[in-house]
Design a protein around this motif. Sequence first.
Motif, PDB file in Angstrom:
ATOM      1  N   GLU A 116       0.832  -1.210   0.000  1.00  0.00           N
ATOM      2  CA  GLU A 116       0.000   0.000   0.000  1.00  0.00           C
ATOM      3  C   GLU A 116       0.865   1.258   0.000  1.00  0.00           C
ATOM      4  O   GLU A 116       0.586   2.213  -0.716  1.00  0.00           O
ATOM      5  CB  GLU A 116      -0.916   0.002   1.223  1.00  0.00           C
ATOM      6  CG  GLU A 116      -2.041  -1.004   1.153  1.00  0.00           C
ATOM      7  CD  GLU A 116      -2.791  -1.132   2.471  1.00  0.00           C
ATOM      8  OE1 GLU A 116      -2.693  -0.208   3.314  1.00  0.00           O
ATOM      9  OE2 GLU A 116      -3.470  -2.154   2.646  1.00  0.00           O
ATOM     10  N   ALA A 117       1.918   1.259   0.816  1.00  0.00           N
ATOM     11  CA  ALA A 117       2.795   2.424   0.903  1.00  0.00           C
ATOM     12  C   ALA A 117       3.496   2.685  -0.425  1.00  0.00           C
ATOM     13  O   ALA A 117       3.670   3.836  -0.830  1.00  0.00           O
ATOM     14  CB  ALA A 117       3.825   2.226   2.005  1.00  0.00           C
ATOM     15  N   SER A 118       3.891   1.624  -1.126  1.00  0.00           N
ATOM     16  CA  SER A 118       4.592   1.826  -2.397  1.00  0.00           C
ATOM     17  C   SER A 118       3.640   2.356  -3.472  1.00  0.00           C
ATOM     18  O   SER A 118       4.062   3.066  -4.367  1.00  0.00           O
ATOM     19  CB  SER A 118       5.273   0.543  -2.864  1.00  0.00           C
ATOM     20  OG  SER A 118       4.326  -0.400  -3.279  1.00  0.00           O
ATOM     21  N   LEU A 119       2.370   2.034  -3.373  1.00  0.00           N
ATOM     22  CA  LEU A 119       1.397   2.557  -4.338  1.00  0.00           C
ATOM     23  C   LEU A 119       1.129   4.034  -4.101  1.00  0.00           C
ATOM     24  O   LEU A 119       0.904   4.791  -5.040  1.00  0.00           O
ATOM     25  CB  LEU A 119       0.076   1.782  -4.239  1.00  0.00           C
ATOM     26  CG  LEU A 119       0.108   0.340  -4.717  1.00  0.00           C
ATOM     27  CD1 LEU A 119      -1.220  -0.347  -4.421  1.00  0.00           C
ATOM     28  CD2 LEU A 119       0.419   0.263  -6.206  1.00  0.00           C
ATOM     29  N   LYS A 120       1.167   4.455  -2.831  1.00  0.00           N
ATOM     30  CA  LYS A 120       0.881   5.851  -2.504  1.00  0.00           C
ATOM     31  C   LYS A 120       2.082   6.760  -2.682  1.00  0.00           C
ATOM     32  O   LYS A 120       1.935   7.965  -2.796  1.00  0.00           O
ATOM     33  CB  LYS A 120       0.410   5.953  -1.048  1.00  0.00           C
ATOM     34  CG  LYS A 120      -0.936   5.325  -0.800  1.00  0.00           C
ATOM     35  CD  LYS A 120      -1.269   5.417   0.668  1.00  0.00           C
ATOM     36  CE  LYS A 120      -2.543   4.664   0.965  1.00  0.00           C
ATOM     37  NZ  LYS A 120      -2.815   4.590   2.394  1.00  0.00           N
ATOM     38  N   ARG A 121       3.264   6.175  -2.688  1.00  0.00           N
ATOM     39  CA  ARG A 121       4.488   6.980  -2.676  1.00  0.00           C
ATOM     40  C   ARG A 121       4.718   7.675  -4.003  1.00  0.00           C
ATOM     41  O   ARG A 121       4.734   7.064  -5.053  1.00  0.00           O
ATOM     42  CB  ARG A 121       5.681   6.076  -2.346  1.00  0.00           C
ATOM     43  CG  ARG A 121       6.950   6.821  -2.110  1.00  0.00           C
ATOM     44  CD  ARG A 121       7.998   5.897  -1.606  1.00  0.00           C
ATOM     45  NE  ARG A 121       8.199   4.780  -2.507  1.00  0.00           N
ATOM     46  CZ  ARG A 121       9.294   4.076  -2.585  1.00  0.00           C
ATOM     47  NH1 ARG A 121      10.300   4.358  -1.814  1.00  0.00           N
ATOM     48  NH2 ARG A 121       9.398   3.075  -3.426  1.00  0.00           N
ATOM     49  N   VAL A 122       4.914   9.002  -3.955  1.00  0.00           N
ATOM     50  CA  VAL A 122       5.241   9.783  -5.151  1.00  0.00           C
ATOM     51  C   VAL A 122       6.754   9.852  -5.282  1.00  0.00           C
ATOM     52  O   VAL A 122       7.319   9.588  -6.322  1.00  0.00           O
ATOM     53  CB  VAL A 122       4.654  11.214  -5.045  1.00  0.00           C
ATOM     54  CG1 VAL A 122       5.089  12.060  -6.223  1.00  0.00           C
ATOM     55  CG2 VAL A 122       3.143  11.141  -4.979  1.00  0.00           C
ATOM     56  N   ALA A 123       7.407  10.226  -4.209  1.00  0.00           N
ATOM     57  CA  ALA A 123       8.862  10.291  -4.151  1.00  0.00           C
ATOM     58  C   ALA A 123       9.241  10.046  -2.701  1.00  0.00           C
ATOM     59  O   ALA A 123       8.460  10.337  -1.806  1.00  0.00           O
ATOM     60  CB  ALA A 123       9.362  11.658  -4.615  1.00  0.00           C
ATOM     61  N   PRO A 124      10.429   9.524  -2.439  1.00  0.00           N
ATOM     62  CA  PRO A 124      10.794   9.229  -1.064  1.00  0.00           C
ATOM     63  C   PRO A 124      10.730  10.461  -0.182  1.00  0.00           C
ATOM     64  O   PRO A 124      11.250  11.510  -0.534  1.00  0.00           O
ATOM     65  CB  PRO A 124      12.240   8.730  -1.180  1.00  0.00           C
ATOM     66  CG  PRO A 124      12.413   8.346  -2.601  1.00  0.00           C
ATOM     67  CD  PRO A 124      11.456   9.175  -3.391  1.00  0.00           C
ATOM     68  N   ALA A 125      10.072  10.329   0.949  1.00  0.00           N
ATOM     69  CA  ALA A 125       9.992  11.364   1.970  1.00  0.00           C
ATOM     70  C   ALA A 125       9.366  12.661   1.481  1.00  0.00           C
ATOM     71  O   ALA A 125       9.603  13.715   2.033  1.00  0.00           O
ATOM     72  CB  ALA A 125      11.374  11.636   2.561  1.00  0.00           C
ATOM     73  N   HIS A 126       8.603  12.627   0.426  1.00  0.00           N
ATOM     74  CA  HIS A 126       7.929  13.825  -0.053  1.00  0.00           C
ATOM     75  C   HIS A 126       6.461  13.535  -0.273  1.00  0.00           C
ATOM     76  O   HIS A 126       6.069  12.401  -0.507  1.00  0.00           O
ATOM     77  CB  HIS A 126       8.528  14.291  -1.390  1.00  0.00           C
ATOM     78  CG  HIS A 126       9.871  14.912  -1.233  1.00  0.00           C
ATOM     79  ND1 HIS A 126      11.017  14.158  -1.130  1.00  0.00           N
ATOM     80  CD2 HIS A 126      10.262  16.190  -1.153  1.00  0.00           C
ATOM     81  CE1 HIS A 126      12.056  14.965  -0.999  1.00  0.00           C
ATOM     82  NE2 HIS A 126      11.627  16.199  -1.008  1.00  0.00           N
ATOM     83  N   ILE A 127       5.678  14.614  -0.230  1.00  0.00           N
ATOM     84  CA  ILE A 127       4.283  14.510  -0.614  1.00  0.00           C
ATOM     85  C   ILE A 127       4.018  15.559  -1.662  1.00  0.00           C
ATOM     86  O   ILE A 127       4.717  16.563  -1.744  1.00  0.00           O
ATOM     87  CB  ILE A 127       3.331  14.705   0.595  1.00  0.00           C
ATOM     88  CG1 ILE A 127       3.614  16.028   1.302  1.00  0.00           C
ATOM     89  CG2 ILE A 127       3.389  13.540   1.540  1.00  0.00           C
ATOM     90  CD1 ILE A 127       2.630  16.347   2.390  1.00  0.00           C
ATOM     91  N   LYS A 128       3.037  15.327  -2.493  1.00  0.00           N
ATOM     92  CA  LYS A 128       2.717  16.265  -3.561  1.00  0.00           C
ATOM     93  C   LYS A 128       1.477  17.042  -3.154  1.00  0.00           C
ATOM     94  O   LYS A 128       0.496  16.448  -2.724  1.00  0.00           O
ATOM     95  CB  LYS A 128       2.448  15.480  -4.841  1.00  0.00           C
ATOM     96  CG  LYS A 128       2.563  16.286  -6.107  1.00  0.00           C
ATOM     97  CD  LYS A 128       2.365  15.367  -7.288  1.00  0.00           C
ATOM     98  CE  LYS A 128       3.089  15.882  -8.489  1.00  0.00           C
ATOM     99  NZ  LYS A 128       2.905  15.030  -9.650  1.00  0.00           N
TER     100      LYS A 128
END
Length: 197
Positions: A116-128
């Motif tokens: 689930e985390a890998s699907l939500k991840r845009v870039a490491p330690a960042h949010i868009k």
Amino acid sequence: MEPPRQLPEQAAPIFREGIALTLSRWSALQMAVDNEWGGPNSRQRADELGHEIFAWFTQSKEPLYFDDLEDLLHDAMISLNTVAEDGSVEEVAEKLLIMHEECLEGNFTAIEKLREASLKRVAPAHIKQVVEGEEEEEDSDSEDMMDDSPYMMVDAPKAQPSPTAVNKAGDEGRPPQTADSDGWTVVSSRKSRAKKL
């Protein structure tokens, strides 16, 4: 000494996926791969590491020891001309051992969370986040703004559940945050924002 317990047949592919997800989140390894510190076949070496780890867990006739897994991870990093002195080798080894134990019990919760985390991840330690209104007009050395797009990359805050919104008028009021239908939090921009942070 008895050999380690074998994974149930249905657990093996899930455990293999868990290994791959864990390695994909290991920033020291990903940095070595992205920068090709081990040469042009760095990606291939990282993929081979996943296979070696799976084989170590599933084909070993000897008991599985933490130190042996640590050595395997250290050697893989050295093959990529990288020395991870941040404690991440030990952390990854521990996560893999725990994951293996859970898979032996038929518990795949940790792997599902990683998925689930890998699907939500845009870039490491960042949010868009969407920035409402115009772009900041001041000169900025920030490379987070890309091609005048209405998006910016923001470090995820550690102490707060979500970033604090600041309104355009410049007063110190904190309007309640609202998330749009996609779950994005709208953050208003203001010219002195960079100086405030």
